[in-house]
Design a protein around this motif. Sequence first.
Motif, PDB file in Angstrom:
ATOM      1  N   GLY A  53     -42.624  32.333 -34.674  1.00 14.38           N
ATOM      2  CA  GLY A  53     -42.278  30.945 -34.953  1.00 14.38           C
ATOM      3  C   GLY A  53     -42.449  30.013 -33.766  1.00 14.38           C
ATOM      4  N   LEU A  54     -42.706  30.554 -32.597  1.00 13.20           N
ATOM      5  CA  LEU A  54     -42.892  29.731 -31.402  1.00 13.20           C
ATOM      6  C   LEU A  54     -44.286  29.116 -31.450  1.00 13.20           C
ATOM      7  CD1 LEU A  54     -41.644  28.867 -28.652  1.00 13.20           C
ATOM      8  CD2 LEU A  54     -42.872  30.803 -27.643  1.00 13.20           C
ATOM      9  N   GLU A  55     -44.319  27.809 -31.548  1.00 20.61           N
ATOM     10  CA  GLU A  55     -45.602  27.112 -31.633  1.00 20.61           C
ATOM     11  C   GLU A  55     -46.067  26.692 -30.253  1.00 20.61           C
ATOM     12  OE1 GLU A  55     -45.647  24.006 -34.525  1.00 20.61           O
ATOM     13  OE2 GLU A  55     -44.656  25.236 -36.027  1.00 20.61           O
ATOM     14  N   PHE A  56     -47.289  27.078 -29.926  1.00 23.01           N
ATOM     15  CA  PHE A  56     -47.919  26.655 -28.681  1.00 23.01           C
ATOM     16  C   PHE A  56     -49.419  26.827 -28.816  1.00 23.01           C
ATOM     17  CE2 PHE A  56     -47.007  31.147 -28.155  1.00 23.01           C
ATOM     18  CZ  PHE A  56     -48.142  31.664 -27.572  1.00 23.01           C
ATOM     19  N   ASN A  57     -50.140  26.129 -27.968  1.00 18.64           N
ATOM     20  CA  ASN A  57     -51.593  26.181 -27.969  1.00 18.64           C
ATOM     21  C   ASN A  57     -52.043  27.245 -26.975  1.00 18.64           C
ATOM     22  OD1 ASN A  57     -54.344  25.712 -27.353  1.00 18.64           O
ATOM     23  ND2 ASN A  57     -54.173  23.581 -27.997  1.00 18.64           N
ATOM     24  N   LEU A 147     -37.620  29.955 -27.296  1.00 18.54           N
ATOM     25  CA  LEU A 147     -37.725  31.100 -28.203  1.00 18.54           C
ATOM     26  C   LEU A 147     -36.603  31.075 -29.248  1.00 18.54           C
ATOM     27  CD1 LEU A 147     -38.557  33.809 -25.523  1.00 18.54           C
ATOM     28  CD2 LEU A 147     -40.094  33.088 -27.364  1.00 18.54           C
ATOM     29  N   VAL A 148     -35.401  30.775 -28.800  1.00 20.95           N
ATOM     30  CA  VAL A 148     -34.260  30.719 -29.714  1.00 20.95           C
ATOM     31  C   VAL A 148     -34.457  29.589 -30.728  1.00 20.95           C
ATOM     32  CG1 VAL A 148     -31.766  30.287 -29.870  1.00 20.95           C
ATOM     33  CG2 VAL A 148     -32.668  31.825 -28.100  1.00 20.95           C
ATOM     34  N   GLU A 154     -30.904  35.649 -31.253  1.00 26.35           N
ATOM     35  CA  GLU A 154     -29.814  35.276 -30.340  1.00 26.35           C
ATOM     36  C   GLU A 154     -30.334  35.099 -28.914  1.00 26.35           C
ATOM     37  OE1 GLU A 154     -26.622  34.750 -31.244  1.00 26.35           O
ATOM     38  OE2 GLU A 154     -27.212  35.107 -33.329  1.00 26.35           O
ATOM     39  N   ARG A 155     -29.645  34.237 -28.193  1.00 26.43           N
ATOM     40  CA  ARG A 155     -30.041  33.947 -26.813  1.00 26.43           C
ATOM     41  C   ARG A 155     -30.068  35.226 -25.956  1.00 26.43           C
ATOM     42  NH1 ARG A 155     -29.528  33.085 -21.898  1.00 26.43           N
ATOM     43  NH2 ARG A 155     -30.044  31.234 -20.753  1.00 26.43           N
ATOM     44  N   TRP A 156     -29.038  36.036 -26.058  1.00 24.97           N
ATOM     45  CA  TRP A 156     -28.973  37.227 -25.222  1.00 24.97           C
ATOM     46  C   TRP A 156     -30.118  38.185 -25.539  1.00 24.97           C
ATOM     47  CZ3 TRP A 156     -28.439  42.092 -27.247  1.00 24.97           C
ATOM     48  CH2 TRP A 156     -27.968  42.186 -28.561  1.00 24.97           C
ATOM     49  N   LEU A 160     -32.953  39.262 -22.777  1.00 24.68           N
ATOM     50  CA  LEU A 160     -33.249  40.659 -22.441  1.00 24.68           C
ATOM     51  C   LEU A 160     -34.711  41.017 -22.689  1.00 24.68           C
ATOM     52  CD1 LEU A 160     -30.060  42.514 -23.730  1.00 24.68           C
ATOM     53  CD2 LEU A 160     -30.711  42.026 -21.359  1.00 24.68           C
ATOM     54  N   ALA A 161     -35.260  40.512 -23.782  1.00 20.39           N
ATOM     55  CA  ALA A 161     -36.660  40.808 -24.095  1.00 20.39           C
ATOM     56  C   ALA A 161     -37.593  40.179 -23.061  1.00 20.39           C
ATOM     57  CB  ALA A 161     -36.999  40.317 -25.504  1.00 20.39           C
TER      58      ALA A 161
END
Length: 186
Positions: A53-57, A147-148, A154-156, A160-161
């Motif tokens: 779901g993270l949109e970027f070019n 990312l969240v 979740e943020r945590w 971690l990832a």
Amino acid sequence: MSDDDELRLCPLPDEVSLLLAELAAPPRLVAHLRLVHDVAVRLVDWSAEHCPGLEFNRAAVLFGAATHDIGKALHRAELSGPGSAHEPAGRELLLAAGVAPELARFAAGHATWGPDSGVEDLLVSLADKVWKNRRVPDLEDLLVAALVRAGGGERWEQFLALDELLTAIGDGAEERLAHQALFPTA
């Protein structure tokens, strides 16, 4: 076997290689840009897989990483010492070469980022730091927040990832730094 084969570096985009050749860019600059670009490839691949779901070019990030320090072709002392004159010079160089402003911006802005920075800018800045195992918590936190927001959980979990990825990238920093040092600054 060449050092590039040992590191298995991704090649620079063709248009960047041509531009660097036209500028007679110092070998150390070309090596540095290739190393940061290679790390950017890992970051964008991970980001796309980890958080669809993270949109970027993607192409913009890779071009930005491949050209972020191009101004050092003019400000060669900054290849081995401090300085930021290469940043606006790089942007102007790219614009003069016909590069679109939305791509040339990375050369001028890769060292400055903040809460209003786009994901592409964060990824280019992060690649420029983590290639040498420099961790910048505030920068990393901005990417975690993106990312969240993109529905990554979740943020945590995101923290971690991302930490796991950046640690893995950082583990190769000594080899990348040694590779870069093989190339002359002139």
